[in-house]
Design an enzyme around this catalytic site. Structure first.
Site, short mmCIF file in Angstrom:
data_model
loop_
_atom_site.label_atom_id
_atom_site.label_comp_id
_atom_site.label_asym_id
_atom_site.label_seq_id
_atom_site.Cartn_x
_atom_site.Cartn_y
_atom_site.Cartn_z
N ALA A 7 0.83 -1.21 0.00
CA ALA A 7 0.00 0.00 0.00
C ALA A 7 0.87 1.26 0.00
O ALA A 7 0.54 2.25 -0.67
CB ALA A 7 -0.95 0.00 1.20
N GLY A 10 1.99 1.53 -3.53
CA GLY A 10 0.83 1.81 -4.38
C GLY A 10 0.33 3.22 -4.22
O GLY A 10 -0.06 3.86 -5.22
N ASP A 11 0.34 3.74 -3.02
CA ASP A 11 -0.10 5.11 -2.76
C ASP A 11 0.77 6.09 -3.54
O ASP A 11 0.26 6.98 -4.22
CB ASP A 11 -0.02 5.40 -1.26
N ALA A 12 2.08 5.91 -3.47
CA ALA A 12 3.00 6.82 -4.17
C ALA A 12 2.85 6.70 -5.70
O ALA A 12 2.81 7.71 -6.40
CB ALA A 12 4.44 6.52 -3.77
#
Length: 114
Positions: A7, A10-12
């Site tokens: 996560a 994935g967020d970045a």
């Protein structure tokens, strides 16, 4: 990698995708870029995207596994978002983190679809 590490990546990756998209749309004012970015990257927006993917059976079994890995790792929330929304958004970010490592074409497709 565990769900929260996926996560984190994935967020970045998703945020960079959104920022590039907004600039490609010709938005140049920083305040407007920020407002639009938040509209696409908030926990609420990510929850709407993953809910759509799940309701339309867009994800395969492996992708659902990595979504659940992230969702089930998030046992806390943020003060401005309820725990369920935070868990769903973390699952979305985990899925993106997994796909950016293993299938960038699929990752790009899902981010565009979202």
């Amino acid at each position: 990698m565990n769900g929260l590490a996926l996560a984190f990546l994935g967020d970045a990756y998703y945020e960079l995708f959104v920022r590039k998209y907004l600039i490609s749309e010709g938005i140049t004012k920083i305040h407007e870029l920020h407002q639009q970015k938040v509209k696409y990257t908030s926990s609420v927006a990510q929850t709407k995207i993953i809910t759509y993917f799940l309701s339309e059976n867009i994800l395969n079994a492996e992708e659902i596994t990595y979504f659940k890995k992230g969702r089930n790792s998030a046992h806390f929330g943020r003060k401005n978002v309820d725990v369920l929304t935070y868990q769903m958004a973390t699952g979305f970010e985990s899925l993106i983190g997994y796909l950016m490592h293993n299938d960038t074409k699929r990752c790009e497709y899902l981010m565009q679809l979202g």
